[in-house]
Design a protein around this motif. Structure first.
Motif, PDB file in Angstrom:
ATOM      1  N   CYS A   1      43.874  44.443 122.515  1.00  0.00           N
ATOM      2  CA  CYS A   1      43.204  43.511 121.612  1.00  0.00           C
ATOM      3  C   CYS A   1      42.682  44.227 120.365  1.00  0.00           C
ATOM      4  O   CYS A   1      42.796  43.712 119.244  1.00  0.00           O
ATOM      5  CB  CYS A   1      42.067  42.814 122.341  1.00  0.00           C
ATOM      6  SG  CYS A   1      41.180  41.622 121.318  1.00  0.00           S
ATOM      7  N   GLU A   2      42.109  45.398 120.539  1.00  0.00           N
ATOM      8  CA  GLU A   2      41.590  46.156 119.391  1.00  0.00           C
ATOM      9  C   GLU A   2      42.716  46.512 118.427  1.00  0.00           C
ATOM     10  O   GLU A   2      42.540  46.473 117.204  1.00  0.00           O
ATOM     11  CB  GLU A   2      40.868  47.404 119.889  1.00  0.00           C
ATOM     12  CG  GLU A   2      39.523  47.082 120.548  1.00  0.00           C
ATOM     13  CD  GLU A   2      38.971  48.238 121.364  1.00  0.00           C
ATOM     14  OE1 GLU A   2      39.675  49.274 121.481  1.00  0.00           O
ATOM     15  OE2 GLU A   2      37.857  48.102 121.902  1.00  0.00           O
ATOM     16  N   HIS A   3      43.871  46.841 118.965  1.00  0.00           N
ATOM     17  CA  HIS A   3      45.027  47.122 118.109  1.00  0.00           C
ATOM     18  C   HIS A   3      45.434  45.862 117.344  1.00  0.00           C
ATOM     19  O   HIS A   3      45.723  45.920 116.138  1.00  0.00           O
ATOM     20  CB  HIS A   3      46.193  47.634 118.959  1.00  0.00           C
ATOM     21  CG  HIS A   3      47.456  47.833 118.190  1.00  0.00           C
ATOM     22  ND1 HIS A   3      47.623  48.830 117.251  1.00  0.00           N
ATOM     23  CD2 HIS A   3      48.633  47.149 118.220  1.00  0.00           C
ATOM     24  CE1 HIS A   3      48.831  48.758 116.738  1.00  0.00           C
ATOM     25  NE2 HIS A   3      49.470  47.745 117.297  1.00  0.00           N
ATOM     26  N   LEU A   4      45.453  44.713 118.024  1.00  0.00           N
ATOM     27  CA  LEU A   4      45.823  43.460 117.361  1.00  0.00           C
ATOM     28  C   LEU A   4      44.847  43.106 116.248  1.00  0.00           C
ATOM     29  O   LEU A   4      45.241  42.587 115.201  1.00  0.00           O
ATOM     30  CB  LEU A   4      45.866  42.322 118.377  1.00  0.00           C
ATOM     31  CG  LEU A   4      47.162  42.109 119.146  1.00  0.00           C
ATOM     32  CD1 LEU A   4      46.986  40.978 120.147  1.00  0.00           C
ATOM     33  CD2 LEU A   4      48.325  41.811 118.222  1.00  0.00           C
ATOM     34  N   LEU A   5      43.573  43.347 116.463  1.00  0.00           N
ATOM     35  CA  LEU A   5      42.588  43.092 115.416  1.00  0.00           C
ATOM     36  C   LEU A   5      42.902  43.898 114.165  1.00  0.00           C
ATOM     37  O   LEU A   5      42.763  43.401 113.039  1.00  0.00           O
ATOM     38  CB  LEU A   5      41.185  43.431 115.927  1.00  0.00           C
ATOM     39  CG  LEU A   5      40.585  42.436 116.918  1.00  0.00           C
ATOM     40  CD1 LEU A   5      39.467  43.094 117.716  1.00  0.00           C
ATOM     41  CD2 LEU A   5      40.060  41.196 116.190  1.00  0.00           C
ATOM     42  N   GLN A   6      43.345  45.134 114.338  1.00  0.00           N
ATOM     43  CA  GLN A   6      43.741  45.964 113.202  1.00  0.00           C
ATOM     44  C   GLN A   6      45.003  45.420 112.545  1.00  0.00           C
ATOM     45  O   GLN A   6      45.080  45.295 111.314  1.00  0.00           O
ATOM     46  CB  GLN A   6      43.948  47.401 113.654  1.00  0.00           C
ATOM     47  CG  GLN A   6      42.686  48.091 114.131  1.00  0.00           C
ATOM     48  CD  GLN A   6      42.958  49.457 114.733  1.00  0.00           C
ATOM     49  OE1 GLN A   6      44.102  49.843 114.928  1.00  0.00           O
ATOM     50  NE2 GLN A   6      41.904  50.187 115.036  1.00  0.00           N
ATOM     51  N   VAL A   7      46.004  45.094 113.349  1.00  0.00           N
ATOM     52  CA  VAL A   7      47.277  44.601 112.824  1.00  0.00           C
ATOM     53  C   VAL A   7      47.073  43.311 112.025  1.00  0.00           C
ATOM     54  O   VAL A   7      47.637  43.138 110.934  1.00  0.00           O
ATOM     55  CB  VAL A   7      48.273  44.364 113.973  1.00  0.00           C
ATOM     56  CG1 VAL A   7      49.495  43.579 113.502  1.00  0.00           C
ATOM     57  CG2 VAL A   7      48.708  45.697 114.577  1.00  0.00           C
ATOM     58  N   HIS A   8      46.251  42.408 112.557  1.00  0.00           N
ATOM     59  CA  HIS A   8      46.043  41.120 111.898  1.00  0.00           C
ATOM     60  C   HIS A   8      44.945  41.149 110.843  1.00  0.00           C
ATOM     61  O   HIS A   8      44.724  40.158 110.144  1.00  0.00           O
ATOM     62  CB  HIS A   8      45.716  40.053 112.943  1.00  0.00           C
ATOM     63  CG  HIS A   8      46.857  39.721 113.862  1.00  0.00           C
ATOM     64  ND1 HIS A   8      48.153  39.572 113.428  1.00  0.00           N
ATOM     65  CD2 HIS A   8      46.902  39.500 115.206  1.00  0.00           C
ATOM     66  CE1 HIS A   8      48.941  39.265 114.443  1.00  0.00           C
ATOM     67  NE2 HIS A   8      48.209  39.234 115.534  1.00  0.00           N
ATOM     68  N   GLY A   9      44.231  42.268 110.719  1.00  0.00           N
ATOM     69  CA  GLY A   9      43.253  42.427 109.651  1.00  0.00           C
ATOM     70  C   GLY A   9      41.867  41.877 109.924  1.00  0.00           C
ATOM     71  O   GLY A   9      41.133  41.542 108.993  1.00  0.00           O
ATOM     72  N   PHE A  10      41.465  41.823 111.194  1.00  0.00           N
ATOM     73  CA  PHE A  10      40.164  41.257 111.537  1.00  0.00           C
ATOM     74  C   PHE A  10      39.222  42.262 112.189  1.00  0.00           C
ATOM     75  O   PHE A  10      38.197  41.867 112.751  1.00  0.00           O
ATOM     76  CB  PHE A  10      40.350  40.055 112.472  1.00  0.00           C
ATOM     77  CG  PHE A  10      40.995  38.876 111.820  1.00  0.00           C
ATOM     78  CD1 PHE A  10      40.245  37.978 111.078  1.00  0.00           C
ATOM     79  CD2 PHE A  10      42.362  38.675 111.922  1.00  0.00           C
ATOM     80  CE1 PHE A  10      40.840  36.890 110.463  1.00  0.00           C
ATOM     81  CE2 PHE A  10      42.968  37.587 111.318  1.00  0.00           C
ATOM     82  CZ  PHE A  10      42.212  36.694 110.575  1.00  0.00           C
ATOM     83  N   GLU A  11      39.539  43.544 112.111  1.00  0.00           N
ATOM     84  CA  GLU A  11      38.705  44.521 112.813  1.00  0.00           C
ATOM     85  C   GLU A  11      37.287  44.590 112.262  1.00  0.00           C
ATOM     86  O   GLU A  11      36.347  44.929 112.985  1.00  0.00           O
ATOM     87  CB  GLU A  11      39.358  45.918 112.785  1.00  0.00           C
ATOM     88  CG  GLU A  11      39.410  46.595 111.425  1.00  0.00           C
ATOM     89  CD  GLU A  11      40.663  46.260 110.632  1.00  0.00           C
ATOM     90  OE1 GLU A  11      41.074  47.090 109.810  1.00  0.00           O
ATOM     91  OE2 GLU A  11      41.226  45.162 110.831  1.00  0.00           O
ATOM     92  N   HIS A  12      37.088  44.240 110.995  1.00  0.00           N
ATOM     93  CA  HIS A  12      35.744  44.311 110.415  1.00  0.00           C
ATOM     94  C   HIS A  12      34.895  43.093 110.774  1.00  0.00           C
ATOM     95  O   HIS A  12      33.666  43.142 110.642  1.00  0.00           O
ATOM     96  CB  HIS A  12      35.831  44.443 108.892  1.00  0.00           C
ATOM     97  CG  HIS A  12      36.501  45.700 108.445  1.00  0.00           C
ATOM     98  ND1 HIS A  12      36.046  46.949 108.791  1.00  0.00           N
ATOM     99  CD2 HIS A  12      37.628  45.901 107.704  1.00  0.00           C
ATOM    100  CE1 HIS A  12      36.838  47.873 108.266  1.00  0.00           C
ATOM    101  NE2 HIS A  12      37.800  47.267 107.610  1.00  0.00           N
ATOM    102  N   GLN A  13      35.518  42.025 111.212  1.00  0.00           N
ATOM    103  CA  GLN A  13      34.760  40.828 111.582  1.00  0.00           C
ATOM    104  C   GLN A  13      34.503  40.741 113.087  1.00  0.00           C
ATOM    105  O   GLN A  13      33.641  39.981 113.514  1.00  0.00           O
ATOM    106  CB  GLN A  13      35.504  39.581 111.101  1.00  0.00           C
ATOM    107  CG  GLN A  13      35.424  39.424 109.585  1.00  0.00           C
ATOM    108  CD  GLN A  13      36.532  38.537 109.058  1.00  0.00           C
ATOM    109  OE1 GLN A  13      37.688  38.904 109.007  1.00  0.00           O
ATOM    110  NE2 GLN A  13      36.151  37.342 108.652  1.00  0.00           N
ATOM    111  N   CYS A  14      35.240  41.520 113.853  1.00  0.00           N
ATOM    112  CA  CYS A  14      35.023  41.531 115.298  1.00  0.00           C
ATOM    113  C   CYS A  14      34.012  42.613 115.651  1.00  0.00           C
ATOM    114  O   CYS A  14      34.233  43.798 115.377  1.00  0.00           O
ATOM    115  CB  CYS A  14      36.326  41.770 116.048  1.00  0.00           C
ATOM    116  SG  CYS A  14      36.130  41.777 117.849  1.00  0.00           S
ATOM    117  N   ARG A  15      32.907  42.221 116.261  1.00  0.00           N
ATOM    118  CA  ARG A  15      31.870  43.179 116.614  1.00  0.00           C
ATOM    119  C   ARG A  15      32.238  43.987 117.848  1.00  0.00           C
ATOM    120  O   ARG A  15      31.962  45.186 117.928  1.00  0.00           O
ATOM    121  CB  ARG A  15      30.552  42.430 116.873  1.00  0.00           C
ATOM    122  CG  ARG A  15      29.945  41.839 115.634  1.00  0.00           C
ATOM    123  CD  ARG A  15      29.318  42.885 114.761  1.00  0.00           C
ATOM    124  NE  ARG A  15      28.081  43.387 115.359  1.00  0.00           N
ATOM    125  CZ  ARG A  15      27.370  44.391 114.866  1.00  0.00           C
ATOM    126  NH1 ARG A  15      27.786  45.021 113.801  1.00  0.00           N
ATOM    127  NH2 ARG A  15      26.256  44.776 115.459  1.00  0.00           N
TER     128      ARG A  15
END
Length: 247
Positions: A124-138
C-alpha cells in the motif's frame, strides 16, 4: 452504460459482494457486471498473488471489449495490472486503491489506510507513492486479518477493523479512513457510523469514477504508453490473448 467489476481472485463471494456494493451506488441506467478470474489465487496478499491474478484480469478485459463494456474496476487494493489493462481497454480502467485515494483526498486533507496483513502495508505504501498520495496519507495500518477471514468470520472481523480505525482517528490527526481491501466493501457504512469520520472503500469509489469518466465521453488515451499493445505472436497458455492488427 456497462461497467464491469473484475475480482482477480477465484473466491466467488467477493464478486457477489462487489456487485452489491457497486449496484448500491450506480446511477439509473448503469448496468453493473461482476466477474471473477477463472484461474488464480483465492485471495491476494502478496506480489506473487497479484502476478497470478493479472492474467485473469487481462482475459476479462479482452472479453469485455468484445462485449461492449464501457469501463472496468479492478477490485483488488493492490491495483494489479492496471496499466496493462488500460492498454487493452477503450474506456477507463480504475483500481480500487487509486480510486479510494482520490476520493479521500477530496473529502479530507489527510487520511489513513486500514488494511489486512502487515505485509500488505508495504504494498500500500508503494501504491501511495506511485499514485502520488504519500503526502496526504498519514499512516498505513494493518488490522492483522487475512483476507479470507473477512468472509469466514463476518462481523467478528469487522470489530477488529473498527478498533484499528478508532486508533487511527485518535492518533493520526486525520479526517478520513480508507479501507484497504475489496473484502471490506460491505463494511464502510457500518464503520463510518461507529467512528464518525468519512470512510471510503474502493469498489464504490471506483464505480462512480468510471461512471463519471464515461459520462464525460472520455476513455483511456491511445497515444503514448497506453496505446494498444503491438500485435505479436504469443505462445503457450497466453496465446489466446494475442492482439490483432488494427487499421
Amino acid at each position: 452504460m456497462k461497467i464491469e467489476i473484475i475480482n482477480p481472485t477465484t473466491t466467488a463471494a467477493f464478486a457477489r459482494k462487489n456487485l452489491a456494493a457497486a449496484q448500491g451506488v450506480a446511477a439509473p441506467g448503469t448496468e453493473i457486471l461482476s466477474v471473477s478470474v477463472e484461474s488464480g489465487p483465492p485471495s491476494i496478499e502478496s506480489h506473487y498473488d497479484e502476478a497470478l491474478g493479472t492474467i485473469g484480469i487481462l482475459e476479462r478485459i479482452h472479453e469485455g471489449e468484445g462485449a461492449g463494456v464501457d469501463g472496468y474496476v479492478i477490485a483488488c487494493f493492490g491495483d494489479p495490472g492496471y496499466l496493462a489493462a488500460r492498454e487493452l481497454a477503450r474506456g477507463p480502467v480504475i483500481g480500487i486503491a487509486e480510486a479510494a485515494f482520490h476520493v479521500a483526498s477530496i473529502v479530507a486533507t489527510r487520511f489513513s489506510v486500514v488494511t489486512t496483513l502487515a505485509r500488505t502495508k508495504i504494498i500500500c505504501e508503494h501504491l501511495l507513492q506511485v499514485h502520488g498520495f504519500e503526502h496526504q496519507c498519514r499512516k498505513v495500518r494493518a488490522c492483522g486479518l487475512e483476507v479470507l477471514e473477512l468472509e469466514e468470520t463476518g462481523m467478528a472481523a469487522c470489530h477488529d477493523i473498527v478498533e484499528e480505525c478508532r486508533r487511527a482517528v485518535a492518533e493520526d490527526e486525520i479526517g478520513a479512513i480508507v479501507l484497504g481491501c475489496a473484502g471490506m466493501a460491505d463494511l464502510a457504512s457500518h464503520i463510518q457510523e461507529e467512528i464518525g469520520v468519512p470512510v471510503i472503500e474502493g469498489v464504490t469509489a471506483a464505480t462512480k469514477l468510471v461512471e463519471g469518466i464515461v459520462a464525460l465521453r472520455l476513455g483511456t488515451s491511445k497515444f503514448g504508453d497506453l496505446a494498444y499493445p503491438l500485435p505479436k505472436r504469443l505462445s503457450g497458455s497466453v496465446k489466446h490473448l494475442e492482439i490483432a492488427p488494427r487499421d
